[in-house]
Write an enzyme that holds these catalytic residues in place. Structure first.
Site, short mmCIF file in Angstrom:
data_model
loop_
_atom_site.label_atom_id
_atom_site.label_comp_id
_atom_site.label_asym_id
_atom_site.label_seq_id
_atom_site.Cartn_x
_atom_site.Cartn_y
_atom_site.Cartn_z
N THR A 80 -20.60 0.97 24.64
CA THR A 80 -22.01 1.30 24.43
C THR A 80 -22.22 2.05 23.12
O THR A 80 -23.26 1.90 22.47
CB THR A 80 -22.56 2.14 25.59
OG1 THR A 80 -21.73 3.29 25.81
CG2 THR A 80 -22.61 1.31 26.87
N PHE A 86 -24.01 -2.76 31.88
CA PHE A 86 -24.67 -3.60 32.87
C PHE A 86 -25.51 -2.81 33.87
O PHE A 86 -26.65 -3.16 34.14
CB PHE A 86 -23.63 -4.44 33.62
CG PHE A 86 -22.97 -5.48 32.77
CD1 PHE A 86 -23.50 -6.76 32.69
CD2 PHE A 86 -21.85 -5.19 32.03
CE1 PHE A 86 -22.91 -7.73 31.89
CE2 PHE A 86 -21.25 -6.14 31.23
CZ PHE A 86 -21.78 -7.42 31.16
N HIS A 102 -11.56 -9.84 32.26
CA HIS A 102 -12.69 -10.76 32.38
C HIS A 102 -12.81 -11.71 31.20
O HIS A 102 -13.85 -12.34 31.01
CB HIS A 102 -13.99 -9.95 32.54
CG HIS A 102 -14.02 -9.17 33.81
ND1 HIS A 102 -14.73 -7.99 33.95
CD2 HIS A 102 -13.41 -9.36 35.01
CE1 HIS A 102 -14.57 -7.52 35.17
NE2 HIS A 102 -13.78 -8.33 35.83
N CYS A 133 -11.27 -31.58 27.05
CA CYS A 133 -10.02 -31.79 26.31
C CYS A 133 -9.26 -30.50 26.00
O CYS A 133 -8.12 -30.55 25.54
CB CYS A 133 -10.29 -32.57 25.03
SG CYS A 133 -11.19 -31.64 23.77
N CYS A 176 -18.19 -29.94 22.18
CA CYS A 176 -16.91 -30.24 21.51
C CYS A 176 -17.07 -31.54 20.73
O CYS A 176 -18.02 -32.31 20.91
CB CYS A 176 -15.83 -30.38 22.57
SG CYS A 176 -14.20 -30.87 21.94
#
EC number: 2.3.1.286
Length: 239
Positions: free
Chosen positions: A25, A32, A120, A131, A149
């Site tokens: 922060t 969150f 995470h 791919c 992609c």
């Protein structure tokens, strides 16, 4: 408090740092769950941030997912703050063996930390769902709508969404680091997000330090609880 923290660090032989959104922060990245966090922002009556940041939403509302993701989770201008820099310095001194982070911003590595276990994932890594081709964050930022992609499939951020499992290898390494540590510094996390928060149970060492703006479930077990901003606390304690 900084003097007490400095004493704990000086006596430690193997420190592990376990951190959350509050670490970043001070770099301008919102957390969150605080009063000003992402989860407090009005998104309309139909979807919560938890809904939008879920595997189900990504799969079924992909364009809307990326619109929210770009606006709220990507901060390419953010720089490491004194907390990140202090932890990198502790590692360079041979005091800190690992940073275990719930953050996805890559700022620990930008500060110079080498041993970072990202529970995470990271916004800096992105991969084609078909791919497997890897792309940098710029691919997501520069795309209009859904990033594609070269093969035509969607490029998905390497972040763990709600409904997805954490990487087992990262979990195993985090548990091993916690079990081997004699000192655990927990900072910038409310310790409510599972299964990440439950990893701290693997720590059985001598010194437990909590640095967070609000209470956590581990406060009563800590040798030292600090309510200062984490950059201030670590920056003044690490010489």
């Amino acid at each position: 408090m900084s003097e007490q923290l400095a004493e704990v660090i000086a006596s430690a032989r193997r420190i592990v740092f376990f951190g959350g959104a509050g670490v970043s922060t001070e770099s301008g990245i919102p957390d969150f769950r605080s009063g000003k966090g992402l989860y407090q922002r009005w998104l309309g009556p139909y979807f919560s941030p938890e809904d939008i940041l879920s595997h189900h939403f990504f799969t079924n509302h992909t364009a809307e997912f990326f619109d929210y993701y770009r606006k709220n989770l990507l901060h390419p201008q953010a720089k490491p703050n004194p907390a990140h820099l202090a932890l990198a310095k502790l590692e360079a001194q041979g005091k800190l063996s690992a940073v275990i982070t719930q953050n996805i911003d890559g700022l620990h590595q930008a500060a110079g930390s080498q041993r970072v276990l990202e529970l995470h994932g990271s916004v800096l890594r992105n991969r084609c769902v078909r791919c497997g081709t890897s792309y940098p964050m710029e691919r997501i930022l520069e795309a209009e709508g859904i990033p594609r992609c070269e093969c035509g499939a969607t490029v998905k951020p390497d972040v763990v969404l709600y409904g997805e499992s954490l990487n087992q290898q990262v979990l195993d390494e985090a548990v091993a680091e916690l079990a081997a540590a004699d000192t655990l510094i927990v900072g910038g996390t409310s310790l409510v997000v599972q299964p990440a928060a439950g990893l701290t149970r693997a720590f059985t060492g001598e010194h437990l330090v909590l640095i967070n703006s609000s209470r956590t479930a581990l406060d009563s077990h800590a040798e030292l609880v600090i309510r200062e901003p984490i950059g201030q606390a670590l920056g003044s304690a690490v010489s």
